[in-house]
Design a protein around this motif. Sequence first.
Motif, mmCIF file in Angstrom:
data_model
loop_
_atom_site.group_PDB
_atom_site.id
_atom_site.type_symbol
_atom_site.label_atom_id
_atom_site.label_comp_id
_atom_site.label_asym_id
_atom_site.label_seq_id
_atom_site.Cartn_x
_atom_site.Cartn_y
_atom_site.Cartn_z
ATOM 1 N N TYR A 172 -35.473 28.404 -19.442
ATOM 2 C CA TYR A 172 -35.992 29.745 -19.634
ATOM 3 C C TYR A 172 -36.827 30.159 -18.423
ATOM 4 O O TYR A 172 -37.732 29.442 -17.987
ATOM 5 C CB TYR A 172 -36.845 29.808 -20.904
ATOM 6 N N ASN A 173 -36.496 31.319 -17.860
ATOM 7 C CA ASN A 173 -37.256 31.913 -16.755
ATOM 8 C C ASN A 173 -37.301 31.030 -15.504
ATOM 9 O O ASN A 173 -38.260 31.103 -14.722
ATOM 10 C CB ASN A 173 -38.691 32.237 -17.205
ATOM 11 N N ASP A 174 -36.295 30.191 -15.300
ATOM 12 C CA ASP A 174 -36.289 29.393 -14.079
ATOM 13 C C ASP A 174 -35.845 30.243 -12.894
ATOM 14 O O ASP A 174 -35.401 31.381 -13.052
ATOM 15 C CB ASP A 174 -35.437 28.135 -14.231
ATOM 16 N N THR A 175 -36.001 29.694 -11.699
ATOM 17 C CA THR A 175 -35.777 30.442 -10.472
ATOM 18 C C THR A 175 -34.733 29.767 -9.592
ATOM 19 O O THR A 175 -34.313 28.629 -9.860
ATOM 20 C CB THR A 175 -37.086 30.555 -9.686
ATOM 21 N N VAL A 176 -34.370 30.441 -8.518
ATOM 22 C CA VAL A 176 -33.473 29.851 -7.531
ATOM 23 C C VAL A 176 -34.102 28.598 -6.927
ATOM 24 O O VAL A 176 -33.422 27.599 -6.698
ATOM 25 C CB VAL A 176 -33.136 30.877 -6.435
ATOM 26 N N LYS A 177 -35.414 28.648 -6.695
ATOM 27 C CA LYS A 177 -36.106 27.476 -6.157
ATOM 28 C C LYS A 177 -35.978 26.284 -7.098
ATOM 29 O O LYS A 177 -35.779 25.149 -6.659
ATOM 30 C CB LYS A 177 -37.575 27.798 -5.914
ATOM 31 N N ASP A 178 -36.075 26.531 -8.407
ATOM 32 C CA ASP A 178 -35.892 25.449 -9.384
ATOM 33 C C ASP A 178 -34.500 24.851 -9.254
ATOM 34 O O ASP A 178 -34.334 23.621 -9.300
ATOM 35 C CB ASP A 178 -36.090 25.973 -10.806
ATOM 36 N N ALA A 179 -33.492 25.716 -9.101
ATOM 37 C CA ALA A 179 -32.110 25.242 -8.973
ATOM 38 C C ALA A 179 -31.931 24.413 -7.708
ATOM 39 O O ALA A 179 -31.238 23.386 -7.716
ATOM 40 C CB ALA A 179 -31.152 26.435 -8.974
ATOM 41 N N VAL A 180 -32.555 24.846 -6.629
ATOM 42 C CA VAL A 180 -32.467 24.102 -5.368
ATOM 43 C C VAL A 180 -33.124 22.731 -5.509
ATOM 44 O O VAL A 180 -32.559 21.709 -5.104
ATOM 45 C CB VAL A 180 -33.119 24.902 -4.220
ATOM 46 N N ASN A 181 -34.313 22.698 -6.080
ATOM 47 C CA ASN A 181 -35.022 21.424 -6.237
ATOM 48 C C ASN A 181 -34.253 20.463 -7.136
ATOM 49 O O ASN A 181 -34.170 19.256 -6.861
ATOM 50 C CB ASN A 181 -36.415 21.666 -6.803
ATOM 51 N N THR A 182 -33.678 20.993 -8.231
ATOM 52 C CA THR A 182 -32.886 20.134 -9.124
ATOM 53 C C THR A 182 -31.632 19.636 -8.413
ATOM 54 O O THR A 182 -31.238 18.471 -8.584
ATOM 55 C CB THR A 182 -32.509 20.903 -10.402
ATOM 56 N N SER A 183 -31.023 20.471 -7.596
ATOM 57 C CA SER A 183 -29.834 20.064 -6.841
ATOM 58 C C SER A 183 -30.152 18.907 -5.909
ATOM 59 O O SER A 183 -29.385 17.927 -5.810
ATOM 60 C CB SER A 183 -29.290 21.240 -6.034
ATOM 61 N N LYS A 184 -31.268 18.997 -5.211
ATOM 62 C CA LYS A 184 -31.652 17.934 -4.279
ATOM 63 C C LYS A 184 -31.932 16.638 -5.035
ATOM 64 O O LYS A 184 -31.541 15.547 -4.586
ATOM 65 C CB LYS A 184 -32.880 18.365 -3.480
ATOM 66 N N TRP A 185 -32.613 16.761 -6.174
ATOM 67 C CA TRP A 185 -32.851 15.563 -6.989
ATOM 68 C C TRP A 185 -31.537 14.958 -7.458
ATOM 69 O O TRP A 185 -31.348 13.732 -7.410
ATOM 70 C CB TRP A 185 -33.716 15.908 -8.210
ATOM 71 N N LEU A 186 -30.611 15.808 -7.921
ATOM 72 C CA LEU A 186 -29.345 15.312 -8.468
ATOM 73 C C LEU A 186 -28.539 14.583 -7.400
ATOM 74 O O LEU A 186 -27.959 13.518 -7.671
ATOM 75 C CB LEU A 186 -28.531 16.472 -9.046
ATOM 76 N N ILE A 187 -28.513 15.107 -6.188
ATOM 77 C CA ILE A 187 -27.787 14.435 -5.112
ATOM 78 C C ILE A 187 -28.385 13.054 -4.861
ATOM 79 O O ILE A 187 -27.664 12.054 -4.737
ATOM 80 C CB ILE A 187 -27.816 15.281 -3.828
ATOM 81 N N ASN A 188 -29.695 12.979 -4.803
ATOM 82 C CA ASN A 188 -30.353 11.685 -4.601
ATOM 83 C C ASN A 188 -30.066 10.731 -5.748
ATOM 84 O O ASN A 188 -29.804 9.532 -5.542
ATOM 85 C CB ASN A 188 -31.861 11.893 -4.460
ATOM 86 N N SER A 189 -30.080 11.246 -6.965
ATOM 87 C CA SER A 189 -29.827 10.411 -8.132
ATOM 88 C C SER A 189 -28.386 9.909 -8.154
ATOM 89 O O SER A 189 -28.122 8.754 -8.522
ATOM 90 C CB SER A 189 -30.134 11.203 -9.408
ATOM 91 N N LEU A 190 -27.457 10.748 -7.758
ATOM 92 C CA LEU A 190 -26.046 10.361 -7.728
ATOM 93 C C LEU A 190 -25.784 9.241 -6.728
ATOM 94 O O LEU A 190 -24.822 8.483 -6.879
ATOM 95 C CB LEU A 190 -25.174 11.576 -7.382
ATOM 96 N N HIS A 191 -26.607 9.138 -5.732
ATOM 97 C CA HIS A 191 -26.435 8.103 -4.716
ATOM 98 C C HIS A 191 -26.986 6.751 -5.150
ATOM 99 O O HIS A 191 -26.830 5.769 -4.425
ATOM 100 C CB HIS A 191 -27.100 8.541 -3.407
ATOM 101 N N GLN A 192 -27.621 6.705 -6.302
ATOM 102 C CA GLN A 192 -28.171 5.444 -6.791
ATOM 103 C C GLN A 192 -27.124 4.763 -7.669
ATOM 104 O O GLN A 192 -26.715 5.303 -8.713
ATOM 105 C CB GLN A 192 -29.461 5.705 -7.558
ATOM 106 N N PRO A 193 -26.667 3.582 -7.287
ATOM 107 C CA PRO A 193 -25.506 2.953 -7.932
ATOM 108 C C PRO A 193 -25.705 2.562 -9.391
ATOM 109 O O PRO A 193 -24.727 2.326 -10.093
ATOM 110 C CB PRO A 193 -25.245 1.720 -7.062
#
Length: 248
Positions: free
Chosen positions: A48-69
Amino acid sequence: MYENLSHQPSEKLLIIPDIHNNYTMAEKIINHENPDKVIFLGDYFDDYNDTVKDAVNTSKWLINSLHQPNRVHLIGNHDLSYMTYNKDLKCSGYNEDKHEAIRDIGIPWGSLRLFCWVDDWLCTHAGMSNTFYLEQRETGTTSVQSVLDLSRYDLLNIDDESSPHPFFQVGLSRGGAESVGGILWCHYGEFVDIPGVRQIFGHTRDRMVRHKKTRNSEHYCIDTVLDHYAVYQNHIMSIISTGTLWNS
């Protein structure tokens, strides 16, 4: 892509439901439990009421998390919105500005899964209702696994607006046209246990975890806005309140 999660019985497997941008809490849970492996049940984006910045930050976290085996990431309906421009596969919370920002980050979407098995536990985002299972069996498939294998077609044809995408279908409870949602959209009120199958999923928010066990089936729905998560170890599924984190 669709193999069982390989693990030893003594290993601690942590199962985290919908995070909706709250990756900070997810990491706090991981640090607290120090698991051998982690399964995320999807819905990393939108709140609710999230922003583009929130989406960017979550994207960066997700990429890092995906790289963890030791981490497995499933797809949720809110993630599906940003994996394609197919207008038929959007859900609440989606907007084009967030989509463009997420696209520019370059998430390797092919690393996410639609489901995984942990021993005889089926992990999906929203659960597979017996109603949906029986509908798909009409195609000639017989086992739960053979039905799940059909989901590969939906994922490979995600951009095809002419495809029916049954695994991504939305049920009446969520404003769709189908009797029951697929494994990304099944509302808990639509869910019916499949005999002989145990399942754990999220998607449908509530204050408390929903659990039902019968003679030959069992399920947990653990989307409580990260108030709970699951730990699987030595063939035992345990539900844990995040209140223990604040007291540790």
